[in-house]
Design an enzyme around this catalytic site. Structure first.
Site, PDB file in Angstrom:
ATOM      1  N   LYS A  76       0.837  -1.200   0.000  1.00  0.00           N
ATOM      2  CA  LYS A  76       0.000   0.000   0.000  1.00  0.00           C
ATOM      3  C   LYS A  76       0.871   1.248   0.000  1.00  0.00           C
ATOM      4  O   LYS A  76       1.854   1.347   0.745  1.00  0.00           O
ATOM      5  CB  LYS A  76      -0.922  -0.014   1.221  1.00  0.00           C
ATOM      6  CG  LYS A  76      -1.925   1.141   1.262  1.00  0.00           C
ATOM      7  CD  LYS A  76      -2.864   1.010   2.451  1.00  0.00           C
ATOM      8  CE  LYS A  76      -3.884   2.138   2.507  1.00  0.00           C
ATOM      9  NZ  LYS A  76      -4.832   1.992   3.627  1.00  0.00           N
ATOM     10  N   SER A 145      -9.549   2.282   2.469  1.00  0.00           N
ATOM     11  CA  SER A 145      -8.612   3.030   1.641  1.00  0.00           C
ATOM     12  C   SER A 145      -7.573   2.135   0.938  1.00  0.00           C
ATOM     13  O   SER A 145      -6.828   2.602   0.080  1.00  0.00           O
ATOM     14  CB  SER A 145      -7.874   4.056   2.522  1.00  0.00           C
ATOM     15  OG  SER A 145      -7.135   3.398   3.555  1.00  0.00           O
ATOM     16  N   SER A 169     -10.677  -0.239   6.465  1.00  0.00           N
ATOM     17  CA  SER A 169      -9.935  -0.146   5.203  1.00  0.00           C
ATOM     18  C   SER A 169      -9.240  -1.412   4.742  1.00  0.00           C
ATOM     19  O   SER A 169      -8.586  -1.402   3.699  1.00  0.00           O
ATOM     20  CB  SER A 169      -8.909   0.990   5.289  1.00  0.00           C
ATOM     21  OG  SER A 169      -9.558   2.227   5.430  1.00  0.00           O
TER      22      SER A 169
END
Length: 432
Positions: A76, A145, A169
């Site tokens: 990420k 996210s 998330s």
């Protein structure tokens, strides 16, 4: 071994260690799938195919020994990667290249894995989505996210990827994209070198294809060898079925799937007791919001002072909200969080896990927001381990999941129960 880009992480690790598979072949397969689908899905913020090939060749040149030897992993894009751009999903960090890697990246590399690329994140890991689309239906959100990580694993571009969860998330995008998402207990995986949004609530998570894969990667991230060889329990698990305060948000298909899942688990021999959380949890979502907003404001104010015009309206709004919270109210919320953690442990008692929906339903048909995290909030607040796995498709042909939640630091027990449940419920399907 027969190489498929949707092979489980565990199968790929076995093939690499046994010499039946090369890292170069695996990486080439991932890059081919990435080239095939990336233009429409947009899961990656950065990927250098030649750099990935070089890392794969280097892995093949030495004997396999680390748990993840030769495995490419998506990271990420809020996690520092030495010498690799880390954009945080924001123009504020355009051109930022860290000199050192986040501790979780270092642990993956120490185990023999390597960074295939950086996956798209919502802006500063909060609300405003990036370019990623759901691999099952491009008009639908992949969740956030950790959108890029979930979509990349779902599309077969990489066998595993890292994400983070402050509210929902990891669990929500995993459910939306039809993969396994696992958030270990808070504090078991280091957050050094990762963008901080809420220091109290930020937790590292991961995306893989099978529940047992979650134990394998989780063992590396948390340095807990016991997770690597998780097996189903000898007896059927004792489960608490919790609809939670978010149940009014659940769509009819998610409600029907949850009831069908409970019936299937009972039929397989599990003890399933339907019981809602006690009234002490009625303010849990408000407590979470207070902590998150207050800490996000303190963290983001320096960026806001210099870069307010490069921030989205939702981000500016939560900063303003957090700045308006009195310190005494924030400290009270922290104390309530500890009370709720203890209350959850007492309420769970001798049960092995909670079963509950991971999201309101299928991924919403929008690219302007990432869906509601409400079915994850209490578990993020209390820091307990949570895992979701796909259990079927909804009426629009997108995945639905089932979430299991365990006791704090009982990660191995949660994975064992989840393995048992996933085997009994089953799921088959891949995005087009």
């Amino acid at each position: 071994m027969t190489l498929a880009t949707d092979s489980s992480l565990r199968a790929l690790v076995a093939g690499l260690h046994q010499g039946d598979l090369s890292s170069a072949a695996l990486t080439e397969a991932c890059l081919a799938r990435l080239a095939e689908r990336e233009a429409e899905i947009g899961a990656w913020a950065w990927c250098d195919p030649e750099a990935a090939r070089a890392k794969a060749r280097a892995a093949d040149a030495v004997p396999a020994k680390g748990l993840l030897h030769g495995i490419p992993v998506g990271i990420k894009d809020i996690m520092h990667t030495a010498g690799i751009p880390t954009g945080m999903g924001s123009p504020i960090f355009d051109g930022f290249v860290p000199e050192t890697s986040a501790e979780v990246v270092a642990r993956i590399e120490a185990a023999g894995g390597f960074v295939l690329g950086k996956t798209v994140t919502a802006e500063l890991a909060y609300y405003t989505p990036g370019k990623t689309r759901n691999p099952w239906h491009l008009a639908h959100t992949p969740g956030g996210s950790s959108s890029g990580s979930a979509a990349a694993v779902a599309a077969g571009m990489v066998p595993a990827a890292l994400g983070s969860q402050t509210n929902g998330s990891v669990i929500r995008p995993a459910a939306y994209c039809g993969v396994v998402g696992f958030k270990p207990s808070a504090g078991n995986v280091p957050t050094r070198g990762i963008l901080r949004f809420s220091g109290t609530l930020d937790q590292v998570g991961l995306f893989v294809r099978e529940v047992t894969d979650a134990g394998l990667l989780g063992a590396v991230l948390s340095e807990a060898d016991a997770l690597a060889e998780v097996v189903p329990p000898a007896r059927p698990p004792r489960l608490r079925a919790v609809r939670s305060p978010a149940w009014p948000e659940a769509e009819p298909a998610q409600r029907q799937m949850f009831e069908a899942n409970l019936a299937a688990l009972r039929a397989a021999g599990a003890e399933v007791v339907e019981q809602e959380l006690p009234a002490v949890f009625d303010d849990a979502h408000a407590v979470h919001r207070t902590i998150m907003a207050f800490e996000a404001a303190k963290q983001m104010v320096p960026l806001y002072v210099e870069h307010a015009q490069q921030m989205s309206l939702p981000l500016r709004q939560i900063i303003a909200e957090g700045l308006a919270i009195e310190t005494a109210d924030y400290r009270a919320a922290l104390a309530r969080r500890l009370d709720l953690r203890l209350a959850l442990a007492e309420w769970l008692g001798e049960a092995d896990a909670i079963v509950t929906p991971p999201a309101a339903g299928e991924a919403p048909a929008t690219l302007t927001h990432t869906g509601s995290p409400a079915f994850c909030t209490i578990w993020s607040l209390t820091g307990v381990p949570a895992l979701t796995f796909p259990v079927g498709l909804g009426p629009r042909g997108l995945p639905l999941g089932l979430q299991l939640v365990g006791g704090l630091n009982e990660d191995a027990a949660l994975l064992a129960s989840a393995t048992w449940c996933a085997e009994r419920i089953g799921f088959s399907g891949q995005p087009a």
